[in-house]
Structures are given as C-alpha cells and as structure tokens.
Motif scaffolding. Structure first.
Motif, mmCIF file in Angstrom:
data_model
loop_
_atom_site.group_PDB
_atom_site.id
_atom_site.type_symbol
_atom_site.label_atom_id
_atom_site.label_comp_id
_atom_site.label_asym_id
_atom_site.label_seq_id
_atom_site.Cartn_x
_atom_site.Cartn_y
_atom_site.Cartn_z
ATOM 1 N N ASP A 1 -0.394 -4.541 6.531
ATOM 2 C CA ASP A 1 -1.205 -3.746 7.457
ATOM 3 C C ASP A 1 -2.705 -3.989 7.259
ATOM 4 O O ASP A 1 -3.205 -3.991 6.136
ATOM 5 C CB ASP A 1 -0.925 -2.248 7.245
ATOM 6 N N HIS B 1 -7.780 -0.971 5.917
ATOM 7 C CA HIS B 1 -6.700 -0.050 6.224
ATOM 8 C C HIS B 1 -7.092 1.249 5.515
ATOM 9 O O HIS B 1 -7.837 1.191 4.554
ATOM 10 C CB HIS B 1 -5.381 -0.649 5.690
ATOM 11 N N HIS C 1 0.841 -1.195 0.000
ATOM 12 C CA HIS C 1 0.000 0.000 0.000
ATOM 13 C C HIS C 1 0.872 1.239 0.000
ATOM 14 O O HIS C 1 2.095 1.157 0.077
ATOM 15 C CB HIS C 1 -0.990 -0.013 1.166
ATOM 16 N N HIS D 1 1.204 3.881 2.019
ATOM 17 C CA HIS D 1 1.691 4.606 3.201
ATOM 18 C C HIS D 1 3.217 4.724 3.184
ATOM 19 O O HIS D 1 3.919 3.848 2.705
ATOM 20 C CB HIS D 1 1.234 3.902 4.491
ATOM 21 N N HIS E 1 -4.806 -1.535 12.507
ATOM 22 C CA HIS E 1 -3.604 -2.369 12.572
ATOM 23 C C HIS E 1 -3.869 -3.590 13.440
ATOM 24 O O HIS E 1 -4.740 -3.552 14.325
ATOM 25 C CB HIS E 1 -2.439 -1.585 13.203
ATOM 26 N N ASP F 1 5.570 4.374 5.367
ATOM 27 C CA ASP F 1 6.441 3.350 5.955
ATOM 28 C C ASP F 1 6.545 2.094 5.072
ATOM 29 O O ASP F 1 7.301 1.176 5.385
ATOM 30 C CB ASP F 1 6.029 3.003 7.404
ATOM 31 N N HIS F 2 5.833 2.101 3.948
ATOM 32 C CA HIS F 2 5.889 0.986 2.998
ATOM 33 C C HIS F 2 6.367 1.409 1.614
ATOM 34 O O HIS F 2 6.668 0.566 0.779
ATOM 35 C CB HIS F 2 4.503 0.339 2.859
HETATM 36 ZN ZN LIG Z 1 -0.144 1.364 6.592
#
Ligand SMILES: [Zn+2]
Length: 262
Positions: free
Chosen positions: A167, A146, A71, A73, A197, A75-76
């Motif tokens: 996630d 999510h 996805h 976001h 989460h 942090d990914h």
């Molecule tokens: Zn995420």
C-alpha cells in the motif's frame, strides 16, 4: 540415478481484496500472499481470514519460516496473532520469524506480547535494509506514503527476483528501487482519489516504467472489483505490451513461467 528436482518458486494469493469496505464484505478474501521460494515458506500480510484461506488450501502454517507484515493495517495484519500461534504449533515449538515496521510493535502492538516468546526472532523493518529467511533474502527499499509505516519488498531466490509494492500513494522515487522479473502491485482504486493508495493509472505508469516480464494486480477495492480487474488487466497488457494479470483468490503463480516470457 535420478537427480533431486529443485524446489519450485510459487506465490499463492490467499486473498485479493483490499481496503475496508471490500474486506468487511469478504466478497474477495483477504488472507495475504503465501510464498514458497525454493522450499522456504513465507506468509506476507495475513489479513482477516488468513488462517481459513491457508488451511482450506492445505498450506501448513507450521511449515512457515517467517511472517512479514508490510504494515499494521487490519487488512494486512488482522490474522498475525493466529498465524504466529499456528506457525509455532500453538507455541509448543519455538520457531519462525516475524518481520514488521516498528510502529506495529508500539502503542497497540499488532501481535500480543505472550506470543512473542514463541518466535525464534522478531525483526523490525527499516528503510533500505536487507533481511534473510533461510535461503531467501528480501529488501525493504523505501518507506511508502501511507498513514502508518509501510514497506514494499524485493525478494531474491536462487532463481528469481520479484517485487511487491504494498500500500502506498504514488510519489516520485517510489519505483526506482523495485525491479525484477515479476511485479506484484496493490491497486485499490480505479481512479486516483485523495487517499494513500495506488490507482489503475498509477499501475499503468509503474508497469511501463519498470517493465517487468509479468505484473500481477491485487488488493482490489469494491469499485475496482465491480469493474472486473481481469478486464482491466487485459487492457493494461494491450496498452503496455507487458503481461498483466489480475490475481484471483487462491491463484497460484509459478515463477518458472517467467523463464519462458521473452
Ligand atoms: Zn493499508
């Protein structure tokens, strides 16, 4: 004559941190998961620092066959641009595929438009579809809950099948599709919170239902880290009777280990 040794299947964790506070601190790194499956190298979820974590470990982006974003976001996906550029040798070599959900390419795309022509192909992840990267296939069985479009994956190599639950909030129907000998779980929270989460009680339930040979927890938020994920994993092993590991930054897991687990 010596037979050529078959390539191993390995998974290297270029980070084990998840969610905003932990990723901003970089107490745990956030570089994603580097798969080397039967000689095919795939990078999943290149969060902030992926280029640093991978080069530090002598993993070469120009050997990657694909980059997959579960996805959009940060942090990914924060290092998706630099990893695409590195995979294509600065754009001088048109190669490699990028996989991501449709909303990663819409509105504010997570990959700059000028980089897209460097790629051999872009494929949009959709619920229930199977994709191939050289000799490896993976399926995105269902859309997670999510804030943005998110998928987990089931990978199949010549020798192994394993799942990555990215996630999501826990919901009925989440786990029925995820099988295999190994389960990688993104578990941000210690206890359930009204945020999309998974928490440790969710992880325990999922592991008991799916009964993989080995489960690896990763993507830890700050409080989970402070509670010592390796101790939580040890407790979960005892409670579930299934080998549960907490990933460590830089940990390389050899899937051949699964062949020796009863
Ligand atoms: Zn995420």
């Amino acid at each position: 004559m010596e037979r050529e040794k078959p390539a191993a299947d390995t998974i290297t964790f270029l980070g084990t941190g998840g969610a905003r506070i932990m990723v901003a601190s970089q107490i745990l790194a956030s570089g994603g998961i580097w798969l080397n499956l039967d000689g095919t190298e795939i990078l999943v979820d290149p969060g902030p620092g992926s280029i640093v974590q991978s080069t530090k470990r002598k993993l070469r982006a120009d050997k990657l066959s694909a980059i997959i974003l579960s996805h959009r976001h940060l942090d990914h996906a924060a290092d998706a641009n630099i990893m695409v550029e590195a995979m294509t040798q600065g754009g001088f070599k048109r190669r490699g595929k990028l996989f991501a959900p449709a909303d990663a390419f819409e509105g504010e795309p997570v990959v700059f438009s000028y980089l897209r022509s460097y790629l051999e192909g872009i494929e949009v992840l959709e619920e229930g579809k199977t994709y191939s990267v050289d000799n490896i296939s993976f399926t995105t069985p269902l859309r997670h809950i999510h804030p943005v479009e998110t998928y987990g994956m089931i990978f199949k190599t010549g020798k192994h099948t394993f799942s990555y639950i990215a996630d999501t909030r826990y919901f009925d129907g989440l786990i029925q599709h995820y099988g295999g000998d190994l389960l990688i779980l993104n578990v941000v929270f210690l206890a359930p919170l009204p945020i999309d989460h998974l928490s440790m009680p969710d992880a325990k339930h999922i592991i008991m239902e799916l009964k993989p040979k080995v489960a690896i927890l990763t993507h830890f938020g700050m409080r989970t880290w402070q509670a010592h994920p390796w101790e939580i994993a040890e407790n979960l092993s005892q409670e579930t009777g299934i080998k549960v590991l907490a990933a460590r930054d830089g940990m390389k897991f050899d899937l051949a280990k699964l062949d020796t687990v009863g």
